[in-house]
Motif scaffolding. Structure first.
Motif, short mmCIF file in Angstrom:
data_model
loop_
_atom_site.label_atom_id
_atom_site.label_comp_id
_atom_site.label_asym_id
_atom_site.label_seq_id
_atom_site.Cartn_x
_atom_site.Cartn_y
_atom_site.Cartn_z
N ALA A 258 28.87 73.11 -2.55
CA ALA A 258 30.01 72.75 -3.38
C ALA A 258 29.68 73.03 -4.84
O ALA A 258 28.58 72.76 -5.30
N LEU A 259 30.64 73.56 -5.56
CA LEU A 259 30.54 73.73 -7.01
C LEU A 259 31.54 72.76 -7.61
O LEU A 259 32.73 72.99 -7.63
N GLY A 260 31.05 71.61 -8.08
CA GLY A 260 31.89 70.52 -8.54
C GLY A 260 31.85 69.38 -7.54
O GLY A 260 30.94 69.31 -6.73
N SER A 261 32.81 68.42 -7.58
CA SER A 261 33.95 68.54 -8.47
C SER A 261 33.63 68.15 -9.92
O SER A 261 34.35 68.47 -10.84
N GLU A 262 32.51 67.40 -10.11
CA GLU A 262 32.12 67.05 -11.47
C GLU A 262 31.43 68.26 -12.10
O GLU A 262 30.23 68.48 -11.93
N MET A 263 32.23 69.08 -12.80
CA MET A 263 31.72 70.34 -13.36
C MET A 263 32.16 70.52 -14.81
O MET A 263 32.28 71.63 -15.31
N SER A 264 32.33 69.40 -15.52
CA SER A 264 32.95 69.44 -16.84
C SER A 264 32.02 69.92 -17.95
O SER A 264 32.45 70.09 -19.09
N GLY A 265 30.75 70.14 -17.63
CA GLY A 265 29.85 70.82 -18.57
C GLY A 265 29.78 72.31 -18.30
O GLY A 265 29.19 73.06 -19.08
N GLY A 266 30.36 72.75 -17.19
CA GLY A 266 30.38 74.16 -16.82
C GLY A 266 29.34 74.51 -15.76
O GLY A 266 28.28 73.88 -15.67
N ILE A 267 29.67 75.50 -14.94
CA ILE A 267 28.76 76.06 -13.94
C ILE A 267 28.84 77.57 -14.07
O ILE A 267 29.93 78.15 -14.01
N GLN A 268 27.69 78.23 -14.25
CA GLN A 268 27.69 79.68 -14.47
C GLN A 268 26.43 80.31 -13.91
O GLN A 268 25.34 79.75 -13.99
N ASP A 269 26.59 81.50 -13.37
CA ASP A 269 25.49 82.31 -12.83
C ASP A 269 24.79 81.59 -11.68
O ASP A 269 23.65 81.13 -11.80
N VAL A 270 25.50 81.49 -10.57
CA VAL A 270 24.96 80.94 -9.33
C VAL A 270 24.83 82.09 -8.34
O VAL A 270 25.79 82.83 -8.10
N ARG A 271 23.62 82.23 -7.76
CA ARG A 271 23.34 83.33 -6.85
C ARG A 271 22.93 82.77 -5.49
O ARG A 271 21.92 82.06 -5.39
N VAL A 272 23.71 83.09 -4.47
CA VAL A 272 23.52 82.52 -3.14
C VAL A 272 23.31 83.66 -2.16
O VAL A 272 24.08 84.63 -2.15
N GLU A 273 22.27 83.56 -1.32
CA GLU A 273 22.07 84.59 -0.31
C GLU A 273 21.34 84.04 0.91
O GLU A 273 20.56 83.09 0.81
N ASP A 274 21.66 84.62 2.06
CA ASP A 274 21.01 84.28 3.32
C ASP A 274 21.20 82.80 3.65
O ASP A 274 20.24 82.03 3.74
N VAL A 275 22.46 82.43 3.83
CA VAL A 275 22.83 81.05 4.11
C VAL A 275 23.47 80.97 5.51
O VAL A 275 24.26 81.83 5.89
N THR A 276 23.09 79.93 6.24
CA THR A 276 23.64 79.68 7.57
C THR A 276 24.24 78.28 7.60
O THR A 276 23.62 77.33 7.12
N ALA A 277 25.44 78.16 8.16
CA ALA A 277 26.05 76.85 8.35
C ALA A 277 26.60 76.75 9.76
O ALA A 277 27.18 77.72 10.28
N ILE A 278 26.38 75.60 10.37
CA ILE A 278 26.82 75.34 11.74
C ILE A 278 27.63 74.04 11.74
O ILE A 278 27.20 73.04 11.18
N ASN A 279 28.82 74.08 12.36
CA ASN A 279 29.65 72.87 12.43
C ASN A 279 29.81 72.22 11.05
O ASN A 279 29.57 71.03 10.88
#
Length: 478
Positions: A302-323
């Motif tokens: 999740a990006l947020g929901s408390e993001m009032s200082g800003g979120i920048q340059d997030v790099r995500v790779e090779d992620v697995t999610a089940i259910n």
């Protein structure tokens, strides 16, 4: 939080995983004599220490019943004198070590858990002193009080801190706190498991963390953070048991972790409404890779929901999610202000999921009535590619704000296979703009199909990627 339907098989999976992990821990405890470390132990860390001591040197008893809060504090205070002389490490040996909250008060310090060590959090509220609310949040997140309970392991204004082990365990014994939350009996925010504030060069690695009262790992207002090799387990119906929450942090690396949670497996944050806007410290330069999540009612990331200082340059790779309810979920609202931008993700594999792509502008919980309704978030530069998802209910739910469209959304090379009973409307889009390329099912009109588009992923390296660990030993003595 919205409850998903058809995901209850994950309860069985989570239970099996927890039994396997906890059963292994329970068996290990009998392998070594309580309080002893028979052989030199080796581990990887950002820095090694010249001095070392056992928790038992300070009167601790690892029977799971004796309270050891004073022993932890005495040990940390004693070892602090070595901060300027090569640093020190406190070894938690085999045993079950009951304790309340304790502070890491010294820089150049390592807390090391033997593989047969279990730190047990006390279930007595009195063992968790009240501390001030975070300035970027303004108030606590539970109850009506302005304070919050100190985290089990807490530190502030530190440099070069390592919390690690040979897969030793920290058990937050959170059920008593979850019950109080559900029954409305909390006046203050529940403890987190590990929270480090205003610090630099932090490593949290190679541990099993279970049943936190609330968030598990919460680095905040910090830089150069390495989180690696964690197994995090909580019941899938436990409230707010986020796995890893980097909050107003710069240059962070999260890798090779496995999370089963009642909330977001990773939640990237930076403050809440007017308080986060005023504090003005973004989370930026974040890498997440080789990560696995199970969370039927929440997000993989999740990006947020408390993001009032800003979120920048997030790099995500090779992620697995089940259910898991959703993949990467951007969570914001009117009043948050700031931005979520320059987000990149590739090579994601999802099995049994409600929403693959999810951006919501409807997270309308506010700290108080003082938020600015004119503070609109900027969401742009969102890039997802190389996605495979099976047994999916909705492909996408992407909701911007009227007069504040979320732009620059790019999705390429994504194949979504639907469940036996999918929703008829697969792409629910409003107030957004962008493109798709080689995406199945076909996207909405606001994300028109373009040929041969390859969504961006940065080629440069962040400084945290070039941090190399040293091989350290527990043989040094204080």
């Amino acid at each position: 939080m919205e409850r998903s339907i058809g995901f209850r098989a994950s309860d069985v999976i989570q239970t099996i995983l927890a039994v396997l992990v906890l059963g292994t821990v329970s068996l290990r405890v009998v392998e070594c004599k309580q309080g002893s470390v028979p052989d030199a132990l080796h581990y990887s860390a950002i820095n090694c220490r010249k001095h070392s001591a056992l928790l038992t040197d300070f009167g601790a008893v690892g029977d799971g019943k004796t309270l050891n809060t004073k022993a932890f504090k005495a040990a940390i205070d004693s070892l602090s004198k070595y901060a300027s002389d090569g640093g020190a490490q406190l070894i938690v040996p085999p045993g079950k070590w009951l304790t309340g909250s304790f502070n890491l008060t010294s820089s150049h310090f390592t807390l090391f858990l033997h593989k047969d060590a279990i730190i047990l959090a006390s279930q007595d509220e009195a063992e968790f002193p009240l501390v001030s609310t975070l300035p970027s949040y303004g108030i606590g997140r539970d109850g009506n009080g302005d304070g919050r309970f100190s985290s089990l392991i807490f530190g502030t204004n530190l440099t070069d801190i390592v919390i690690t082990g040979n897969n030793g365990t920290i058990d937050g014994q959170g059920k008593i706190w979850w019950d109080k939350f559900h029954q409305g009996q909390l006046n203050f925010t529940r403890p987190y498991m590990i929270e480090i504030l205003y610090s630099d060069n932090i490593q949290i690695s190679n541990l099993t963390l279970i049943n936190s009262p609330s968030w598990f790992v919460h680095p905040t207002y910090s830089s150069n953070v390495l989180i690696q090799g964690l197994t995090i387990l909580a019941p899938v119906d436990s409230p707010n048991t986020d796995g890893i929450d980097p909050d107003s942090c710069t240059n962070t690396r999260i890798e090779d972790c496995f999370v089963v949670s009642g909330d977001d497996c990773i939640a990237v944050k930076s403050g809440w409404d007017q308080y986060g806007i005023k504090f003005g410290m973004p989370t930026k330069h974040l890498i997440i890779r080789r990560f696995t999540c199970i969370s039927p009612d929440s997000a993989t990331i999740a990006l947020g929901s408390e993001m009032s200082g800003g979120i920048q340059d997030v790099r995500v790779e090779d992620v697995t999610a089940i259910n898991t309810q959703s993949g990467i979920r951007i969570k914001t609202a009117i009043g948050r202000g700031a931005y979520v931008k320059d987000i990149y993700a590739r090579r994601m594999t999802f099995t049994t999921m409600k929403y693959v792509f999810y951006i919501s502008s409807a997270y309308n919980q506010h700290p108080d009535t003082g938020f600015d309704p004119k503070a609109l978030p900027e969401v742009k530069g969102i890039n997802y590619k190389d996605v495979v998802a099976t047994n999916v209910t909705y492909t996408a739910r992407l909701e911007g704000i009227p007069n504040d469209h979320f732009t620059g959304i790019c999705i390429s090379n994504a194949t979504i296979s639907l469940s036996e009973m999918p929703k008829e409307l697969q792409w629910n889009c409003s107030n957004i703009a962008g493109v798709t390329s080689n995406v199945t099912p076909k996207s909405c009109n606001l994300l028109p199909e373009k040929e041969k588009v390859d969504c961006a992923f940065p080629e440069d390296r962040l400084p945290i990627e070039d941090v190399h660990l040293k091989t350290c030993s527990t043989t040094e003595t204080a």
